[in-house]
Every structure is written in structure tokens, then in C-alpha cells.
Design an enzyme around this catalytic site. Structure first.
Site, short mmCIF file in Angstrom:
data_model
loop_
_atom_site.label_atom_id
_atom_site.label_comp_id
_atom_site.label_asym_id
_atom_site.label_seq_id
_atom_site.Cartn_x
_atom_site.Cartn_y
_atom_site.Cartn_z
N MET A 23 -22.10 -26.69 -11.00
CA MET A 23 -21.74 -27.96 -10.36
C MET A 23 -21.04 -27.67 -9.03
SD MET A 23 -20.96 -30.66 -13.33
CE MET A 23 -19.30 -30.22 -13.70
N GLY A 24 -21.25 -26.47 -8.50
CA GLY A 24 -20.65 -26.13 -7.21
C GLY A 24 -19.20 -25.70 -7.33
N GLY A 54 -16.52 -16.45 -11.00
CA GLY A 54 -17.12 -16.67 -12.33
C GLY A 54 -18.61 -16.93 -12.17
N HIS A 55 -18.95 -17.87 -11.26
CA HIS A 55 -20.37 -18.16 -11.00
C HIS A 55 -21.08 -16.89 -10.49
CE1 HIS A 55 -18.62 -22.35 -10.12
NE2 HIS A 55 -19.32 -22.50 -11.22
N LEU A 58 -11.12 -18.48 -14.12
CA LEU A 58 -11.56 -19.14 -12.89
C LEU A 58 -12.32 -20.42 -13.26
CD1 LEU A 58 -12.81 -16.17 -10.70
CD2 LEU A 58 -10.57 -17.29 -10.70
P1 AMP Z 1 -19.59 -25.17 -13.68
O1 AMP Z 1 -19.95 -25.11 -12.22
O2 AMP Z 1 -18.13 -25.25 -13.93
O3 AMP Z 1 -20.38 -26.23 -14.41
O4 AMP Z 1 -20.04 -23.79 -14.29
C1 AMP Z 1 -21.34 -23.29 -14.15
C2 AMP Z 1 -21.49 -22.10 -15.05
O5 AMP Z 1 -20.53 -21.10 -14.69
C3 AMP Z 1 -21.25 -22.41 -16.54
O6 AMP Z 1 -22.18 -21.68 -17.32
C4 AMP Z 1 -19.84 -21.93 -16.75
O7 AMP Z 1 -19.57 -21.56 -18.08
C5 AMP Z 1 -19.80 -20.71 -15.85
N1 AMP Z 1 -18.42 -20.38 -15.50
C6 AMP Z 1 -17.48 -21.21 -15.00
N2 AMP Z 1 -16.30 -20.56 -14.86
C7 AMP Z 1 -16.50 -19.30 -15.29
C8 AMP Z 1 -15.68 -18.13 -15.41
N3 AMP Z 1 -14.40 -18.14 -15.07
N4 AMP Z 1 -16.24 -17.00 -15.89
C9 AMP Z 1 -17.54 -16.96 -16.25
N5 AMP Z 1 -18.37 -18.02 -16.17
C10 AMP Z 1 -17.87 -19.17 -15.70
#
Ligand code: AMP
Length: 271
Positions: free
Chosen positions: A26-27, A32-33, A180
């Protein structure tokens, strides 16, 4: 890195490839991403990253409005990492052009943790992941253990319907061990100091669980302590089995799951 703005261009660009890794986001791109992207880049021939703030998975309008968005910065980071082949930036209609209401429902046993506190959230997540997978048709999807329940539910659902494999990726933390998250952009320095203290406390709680007779009672007590000490609201603090997400009474194959509000920002973690 090719930027794709609509589905016609997406189909054309991806057609030649049959070993695609997909990283849905979601940007608010952070390390982490990037760790998911690295893994995809290592295992798959081509990597597609999507950035789409899916309104249907937000159960709270304010949360959707305040969700951090900065496409320009995101694209700069993604380009710089040199591991992304395609960035897909769909519009609402690219995903939801079929106006039919989604029929996705969660069984009662899955209405736990975030599903219990964010009504409709995972129905929205599963719907968008279903649609994105249909559109992109990747061999592998890379998802973070940080959102463990999301990973669990998406893996269960998608691997039943598609040939796609959902690959779990470890949680990446900052130097103070705070997981993160794009939502961390909504926190100030002192909030982050508290988040780091809470993480440390959770590590202690997890260690102590081992010798407790009544774990739910112990966790209830710890929940109250955390609430009082850090002035936070806690949705849940529960030990659950990683294979079926049932309440667990042993540390073995289990993780401690927490969701709490800091400065009105909802944070989740598991360890
Ligand atoms: P989001 O943009 O928050 O929807 O996350 C997109 C993807 O990145 C999802 O699969 C999350 O689980 C993963 N993600 C977000 N934060 C982290 C992190 N700190 N470490 C590893 N993966 C992450």
C-alpha cells in the site's frame, strides 16, 4: 523499472513472463517492503510491485484518509533498489471494475485477533488479493510475517484457488527493534521510544510465559500493566499457535500477538 498505470498495459507487459514474483503493497515503501522485493528478485525472473491503498480493507474512514501516501518518494526508492521490473499503480476501477459485490466471508473460527477488532478488514484484503492475483497471475507472492494473520488467511485462500505460492518473509525491524511499518510515519520520536520499550517488555513476557500455569490470566495481567505503564489502548495480547492460530498454552510453535494504539495509530506485532 517499468511503471504501469492501467490493466491493458499490465497484460501486455507481463504476457511474455511465466516466472513472476509479486509484492503487493500500500506504499510508504520501507526496508520491510524491500526485503520482500529482494527475496522475489532472488527467486523469480521478474518482480512486480503493486502500490494500491485499498479502500475496501479500511474499516475506519479517518484511518484511510490519514494513511501515508507518497508515490513520488516510493517510486524513487523502488527505482534505486534496482530489483523491481514492474511497478503497478492501479486506479480503483482497474481493480473494482466488476461492480458485483464480493462474496468473501470469514468463517467464525477466523474472526479472531484483527478480524475481531477490524470488521470487514480481511474480507477486503482477501477480495483485493484475489483480484490482484487474477490480474497479475504471479508464480509467487511475497508477504511479511509482520502481518501474520493476513499472511495466514491469504495463503490459505489463494493457494486453494490459484497455482500461486505465498512465500512468508521475516519481519524487518528498526535499530530499536520496532517493526517497520508505513504507519510509523505517523509517529513522533517519543512515540517510537515507547514502541521500542513495549517491544522489550513483550520479549520479557514471552520468556516468562514458559512457566505460567494459566497463560490467558497472565496475559490479561500483563495487558493491564502495559496499558497503565504506557497509556496505550490494547485490542489484544494473545499467545497463538502459528499453524492454526488457535489460542496456545505453550511457547512451542506459538507467537505472542499484539495490537495497540499509540498516538491514535494502530500498531500490530508478533514475536
Ligand atoms: P503494507 O504496504 O503495509 O500493506 O505491506 C505490504 C507487505 O509488506 C505485506 O506483505 C506486509 O506484511 C509486508 N511488510 C510490512 N512491514 C513489514 C516488515 N516490517 N517486515 C517485513 N514485511 C513487512
Amino acid at each position: 523499472m517499468k511503471i504501469i498505470l492501467n490493466n491493458t498495459s499490465l497484460f501486455e507487459s507481463l504476457r511474455p513472463f511465466n516466472d513472476l514474483g509479486f509484492v503487493p503493497t500500500m506504499g510508504g515503501i520501507h526496508k520491510g517492503h524491500l526485503s520482500l522485493i529482494n527475496k522475489s528478485n532472488k527467486i523469480c525472473k521478474k518482480t512486480v510491485v503493486s502500490i494500491f491503498v485499498n479502500p475496501k480493507q479500511f474499516n475506519n474512514k479517518k484511518d484511510l484518509k490519514s494513511y501515508p501516501r507518497n508515490i513520488k518518494k516510493d517510486l524513487k526508492i523502488l527505482k534505486k533498489c534496482k530489483k523491481v521490473d514492474f511497478v503497478y499503480l492501479p486506479k480503483f476501477n482497474d481493480i473494482y471494475k466488476d461492480k458485483k459485490k464480493s462474496k468473501i466471508t470469514l468463517p467464525k473460527k477466523d474472526k479472531i485477533l484483527c478480524a475481531k477488532f477490524r470488521k470487514g478488514h480481511f474480507e477486503g484484503v482477501l477480495d483485493v488479493m484475489n483480484k490482484l492475483t487474477k490480474i497479475i497471475n504471479p508464480q509467487k507472492i511475497f508477504m511479511g510475517e509482520k502481518d501474520f494473520q493476513q499472511l495466514y488467511l491469504v495463503k490459505k485462500k489463494l493457494e486453494r484457488i490459484f497455482k500461486t505460492k505465498v512465500i512468508p518473509c521475516k519481519t524487518i525491524r528498526d535499530k530499536n527493534n520496532v517493526a517497520l511499518s508505513s504507519r510509523n510515519l505517523l509517529l513522533n520520536k517519543s512515540n517510537l521510544v515507547i514502541a521500542a520499550k513495549i517491544y522489550k517488555k513483550l520479549i520479557g513476557i514471552k520468556k516468562n510465559i514458559q512457566n505460567k500455569k494459566n497463560i490467558p490470566n497472565f496475559l490479561n495481567y500483563q495487558k493491564k500493566e502495559l496499558k497503565n505503564n504506557y497509556k496505550i489502548k490494547i485490542d489484544y495480547l494473545e499467545l497463538r499457535n502459528i499453524n492454526n492460530l488457535k489460542i496456545s498454552c505453550t511457547n512451542k510453535n506459538s507467537r505472542l500477538f499484539i495490537a495497540y494504539y499509540l498516538n491514535n495509530v494502530r500498531l500490530i506485532d508478533n514475536l
